[in-house]
Structures are given as structure tokens and as C-alpha cells.
Scaffold this motif. Structure first.
Motif, short mmCIF file in Angstrom:
data_model
loop_
_atom_site.label_atom_id
_atom_site.label_comp_id
_atom_site.label_asym_id
_atom_site.label_seq_id
_atom_site.Cartn_x
_atom_site.Cartn_y
_atom_site.Cartn_z
N TYR A 272 -11.16 -12.36 -13.60
CA TYR A 272 -12.31 -12.30 -14.50
C TYR A 272 -13.44 -11.64 -13.73
O TYR A 272 -13.41 -11.55 -12.49
CB TYR A 272 -12.72 -13.69 -15.01
N ALA A 273 -14.45 -11.14 -14.46
CA ALA A 273 -15.55 -10.41 -13.83
C ALA A 273 -16.89 -11.02 -14.22
O ALA A 273 -17.05 -11.55 -15.33
CB ALA A 273 -15.50 -8.94 -14.22
N ILE A 274 -17.85 -10.94 -13.28
CA ILE A 274 -19.20 -11.45 -13.50
C ILE A 274 -20.18 -10.35 -13.10
O ILE A 274 -20.04 -9.74 -12.03
CB ILE A 274 -19.48 -12.69 -12.63
N TYR B 196 -23.53 -8.94 -11.55
CA TYR B 196 -24.36 -9.43 -10.44
C TYR B 196 -25.70 -10.02 -10.92
O TYR B 196 -26.20 -10.98 -10.36
CB TYR B 196 -24.66 -8.29 -9.45
N TYR B 197 -26.26 -9.40 -11.96
CA TYR B 197 -27.59 -9.82 -12.40
C TYR B 197 -27.54 -10.63 -13.68
O TYR B 197 -28.56 -10.88 -14.30
CB TYR B 197 -28.48 -8.58 -12.59
N ASP B 198 -26.34 -11.02 -14.07
CA ASP B 198 -26.19 -11.81 -15.29
C ASP B 198 -25.12 -12.87 -15.04
O ASP B 198 -24.05 -12.85 -15.62
CB ASP B 198 -25.80 -10.92 -16.46
N THR B 199 -25.41 -13.78 -14.11
CA THR B 199 -24.43 -14.78 -13.73
C THR B 199 -24.78 -16.11 -14.37
O THR B 199 -25.69 -16.81 -13.92
CB THR B 199 -24.37 -14.94 -12.20
N PRO B 200 -24.10 -16.48 -15.44
CA PRO B 200 -24.38 -17.76 -16.08
C PRO B 200 -23.89 -18.93 -15.22
O PRO B 200 -23.20 -18.73 -14.22
CB PRO B 200 -23.57 -17.67 -17.38
N LEU B 201 -24.27 -20.11 -15.63
CA LEU B 201 -23.80 -21.32 -14.96
C LEU B 201 -22.39 -21.59 -15.46
O LEU B 201 -22.20 -22.00 -16.61
CB LEU B 201 -24.73 -22.49 -15.28
#
Length: 505
Positions: free
Chosen positions: A72-74, A76-81
Motif C-alpha cells: 500500500y502507499a501513503i 508524504y504530506y497526506d498521512t492519516p492516522l
């Protein structure tokens, strides 16, 4: 959720064929699968990938001998909890802790969101060993005992903090990460295959053969090598089983020493010396360094070497079996080891325990049978020993039984060796498939070892991750000493004999 499905004999997989899921789908599927004992995590890590952080998970299916790979991908500037898998399955804790420590990814409801290794490039540079958040308990009758990180013996650094009520241990927390070795980064510093091999066999010096085998297996998969076992695989298996014998015998002697059983101690010291000297006679190094190389070997077995190994191992097996019987008939030793340091099967399963420690608690997890490679599953149809007691004595008896079993494997494999058939020489300039992922899975003497590599467009290593079995089992040691007298910690510790350097990558 879709996975790339493979096994421990197949070649590498193209990165663009590894399914990418949303985290919610990844979480729900993995949480459901980990509730089934047939599954456990082989590795789970994250690496930068362009403008995203991409996580990869290697899920091992112990029943069907499969390896399931997903990602899966996240941003860098939109990392939810993200929901924490550790909250439901404690075996995930070291992997989520590392992802948080390295990249700042936050997992909601994570019950143990503490640093794992303190790497130099960690996300939060204010987090240091000096301010490690040890667990505390308030109480007028309680006291803390700190051991380490510098120890009186010649061992590596690690901090052990006990919370005790009198002599009884209520809680033990273990903090590692003092060495800052940078092993994984070193593996990608350049594409010098010989240098990478030397680093691999130095991940944990007492597991040089196992870690070097995992690296060689991975390199060969990157080159597209797969298929039937070869004579080279046979010699690698002999080396692995010799390493298992040497370390199990050493641990037997160490446990005997800790309770003053000198007969067992000195006998095992002598037998371990014979075993490692046998390895030295084969390759020039007592720990097997230089023996395992990608695609070939510089030390093929000869008639002379085969005769020497056969004589020595047959003699070591006979004499060690006598030591085993002596141990089992020693009332003072049994009174210290039996019912001491128990880790129940349920707890060992929850934390993802591996190796002889897990098998001593009834968890029959062994890559030689669940995910075979080389001669395992063919010439060697391995059946792991399993005990149910989960105490120090069970872990000792696992070593005893496995030592004898390994000796039998060595003797059987030697009979099948043909020194007249030449073995290939190592290849330090192999072709490697570009934009691919490959892994090496090997059952070392402590348990399962996993090396994973990702290549870039030219075929050079752009990411390398290593999992030593100690990563799973340090928590088992902490559980083993709960409720025990603090004076029993040394024998509980020796009954696991975990690796500091294998953790501090």
C-alpha cells in the motif's frame, strides 16, 4: 485483497505485478488472516518510492507453503492516522514501530508506540536512547532493577529494566538499538556483490551461514535462477546444520554453567569446539565465513573433507547424546529448569514467535518444512520437533533433539555428495532483474531469517531489509520472566540466547 502469490523456490517478482491496496483493505484482510494460526508475517516494511511511501508485506502461509506479497502507499504530506494492526495482533508491533520511527507514520491505538532501533535517519531526531520511555508502575513495595546497557560479560549493549516486588519480577522491558550499525543502508551503498556478501554474513556473527545463505538465495532469485535442488544446495544445507549443531551445543553448555552443572558445561564446550573446528577445516573459518557465496563456492567438499566431517559429527552426536541423558537425570538441574520461564502457546502465537523457542511452546513453525528451499522438502523431509511445556527445560530439550537431528541430516547429505562432480565458482557480477523484489527465507538456528531486496531500473539494489528471528522473540523473553524470581533471569535469557546485533541493523 489481492496478493502476488509465490513460494520459497520461485524467482523474483516484478514490482509492477505486486498488488497495491488501500490501507483500509490491507488492514481488514491482514487482520482477518492473522487471526488464523496458519499465517504469520515474514516481513513488513516501508521504503520511499518517488512521491509516496510504499509499504510491502510478506505474509507466510505455513499450511500451503505460500508467500503472499502485497503493498500500500501513503503520500508524504497526506498521512492519516492509520488503524494499528498491533492493537489486534501483537506480532505486528516491531514492524509498525519501525515504520513510525523511520518515517513518522502514525498508527492509531498503537499500544506500544516506542522506538525500535534509533537509526541515525529517524523521523524524530529528539527521540534518543537517553529518553527511552520505559514503562513504570507506582507502588511503595515495588522497586526497579536496571541491567545494562553495558554488561559485565563480553556481550553487546542492551538495557533491561525490571520492575520487581521483592524478588519477583512483575515486568521486564528490553531496550535495544545502541549500535547504530547501518547494515541495511550499507547493503545499498554500492552494487559490489562480494562486499554485500561479506556484510550479509556479518549481520549476526553466530548466524553467518544462515544470513549469507539468505542473501545468496536472494541474489540467485534476482538472476532468475529457480528449479530443482543442486549439489550446491546440498553443501549449503550441510553448512547450515553444522551451524545449528554448534550453537545449540554452545547454548546447552551455557545453561549448564548458569546452574553450576560443570560436567555438562565442559563436555559441551569440548563438543562445540570439535564442531566449529570441523567447519574451519572445511572453509578456514570456525563460523563458516567465506563458505556461502552467490551462485557457487570456493570450498567444495572433497573426499578428505567429507571423511573428516563424517567422523567428527558422528562422534559429536554420540557424545552429545550422552550429555543429554546426563542432563535429564540431574535432579538439581531439573529443579531449576522445569516450570521456569514459561511462555504459553497462546502467547507465543500472539507475538509471532519463531524458531526453537516457539516450537518449545507448541508452535510448530519451521521454514524447513513450511517453506522449504534447496534440499529441504526433497532429500530432507524435515519434521520439526514440538514441545508443549514452554519452559526453560523445553527450550533446552528442543536444542538437544535438534542437535541430534541435524547431525543425522549432515551424515545423510554427506553420503549423497559426489566430490568428483565439480561445483560452480561464485559469481560476483550477476545480472539482476530490474524493478523487481526478491527475498531469501532461511531457517537459522534461532529461527526464521528473511532478507528482502528491491532493485531499480538498472538492476541495482535500491532497498534492502533484513529480519533476524530475534526481532520476534525478545518480547517472548520479557514474558518468560514475569512472575519468576529475578535470579532466574540468567537462565531464562540463556534459554532464548537472542541476538543484539541481529536486532540492531
Amino acid at each position: 485483497m489481492h496478493y502476488y502469490v509465490t513460494d520459497n523456490r520461485a524467482a523474483c517478482m516484478p514490482l509492477n505485478e505486486i498488488p497495491t491496496a488501500g490501507y483500509a483493505e490491507f488492514y481488514e484482510d491482514l487482520a482477518e488472516r492473522l487471526a488464523d494460526e496458519r499465517y504469520h508475517i515474514g516481513h513488513y516494511f516501508a521504503l520511499p518510492d518517488g512521491d509516496v511511501l510504499r509499504a510491502y508485506c510478506l505474509l507466510l502461509d505455513d499450511t500451503e507453503h505460500r508467500v503472499l506479497v502485497a503493498s500500500y502507499a501513503i503520500g508524504y504530506y497526506d498521512t492519516p492516522l492509520l488503524p494499528s494492526l498491533t492493537a489486534r495482533h501483537p506480532q505486528v508491533h516491531p514492524f509498525e514501530r519501525e515504520i513510525t520511527e523511520r518515517y513518522g507514520v502514525r498508527f492509531a491505538d498503537m499500544p506500544w508506540n516506542k522506538p525500535l532501533r534509533f537509526p541515525f535517519d529517524r523521523y524524530d531526531r529528539s527521540s534518543s536512547i537517553d529518553n527511552y520511555p520505559f514503562y513504570t508502575i507506582e507502588g511503595a513495595s515495588l522497586h526497579e532493577v536496571n541491567v545494562g546497557p553495558i554488561h559485565a560479560g563480553i556481550i553487546e549493549p542492551g538495557a533491561f529494566r525490571f520492575i520487581c516486588n521483592g524478588e519477583q519480577v512483575l515486568h521486564l522491558e528490553i531496550a535495544l538499538g545502541y549500535q547504530h550499525r547501518g547494515v541495511e543502508r550499507t547493503m545499498t551503498a554500492d552494487d559490489n556483490v562480494l562486499r554485500q556478501t561479506l556484510v550479509a554474513e556479518s549481520v549476526a556473527g553466530d548466524s553467518a551461514v544462515a544470513h549469507a545463505t539468505a542473501y545468496a538465495q536472494l541474489r540467485e532469485k534476482l538472476a532468475g535462477k529457480e528449479g530443482a535442488p543442486t549439489p550446491l544446495d546440498r553443501e549449503r544445507a550441510i553448512a547450515l546444520e553444522l551451524e545449528r549443531m554448534a550453537m545449540h551445543i554452545a547454548d546447552t553448555g551455557a545453561l549448564c554453567m548458569d546452574v553450576g552443572y560443570q560436567l555438562g558445561q565442559v563436555a559441551c564446550e569440548a563438543l562445540r569446539t570439535v564442531t566449529i573446528n570441523t567447519t574451519q577445516a572445511w572453509c578456514g573459518n570456525r563460523f563458516g565465513k567465506g563458505l556461502i557465496r552467490p551462485f557457487g563456492t570456493n570450498h567444495p567438499l572433497t573426499d578428505t573433507t567429507i571423511d573428516l566431517v563424517r567422523r567428527n559429527i558422528a562422534d559429536v552426536r554420540r557424545r552429545y547424546d550422552e550429555v543429554r541423558h546426563d542432563i535429564k537425570s540431574s535432579p538439581s538441574l531439573l529443579s531449576r529448569f522445569e516450570q521456569c520461564g514459561i511462555v504459553p502457546r497462546s502467547e507465543m502465537t500472539r507475538i509471532g514467535g519463531v524458531g526453537p523457542a516457539a516450537r518449545a511452546s507448541g508452535v510448530g513453525r519451521d521454514l524447513r518444512s513450511s517453506h522449504p528451499w534447496g534440499v529441504y522438502g526433497g532429500e530432507i523431509l524435515h519434521e520439526p520437533f514440538v514441545k508443549q511445556q514452554g519452559d526453560v527445560m523445553a527450550r533446552l530439550m528442543m536444542r538437544c533433539r535438534e542437535t541430534l537431528q541435524s547431525a543425522d541430516y549432515v551424515l545423510r547429505l554427506l553420503d549423497a555428495c559426489d566430490p568428483a562432480a565439480p561445483l560452480p565458482s561464485p559469481d560476483y557480477a550477476p545480472a539482476a532483474r530490474p524493478d523487481a523484489l526478491a527475498f531469501g527465507l532461511v531457517e537459522g538456528w534461532r529461527g526464521e531469517i528473511c532478507h528482502v531486496a528491491l532493485t531499480d531500473a538498472p538492476g541495482a539494489l535500491r532497498g534492502y531489509k533484513i529480519k533476524d528471528p530475534s526481532l520476534h522473540n525478545w518480547l517472548a523473553l520479557a514474558l518468560a520472566v514475569r512472575g519468576e524470581g529475578i535470579s532466574d533471569f540468567p537462565i531464562c535469557n540463556k534459554s532464548f540466547n537472542l541476538s543484539y546485533c541481529g536486532h540492531d541493523l
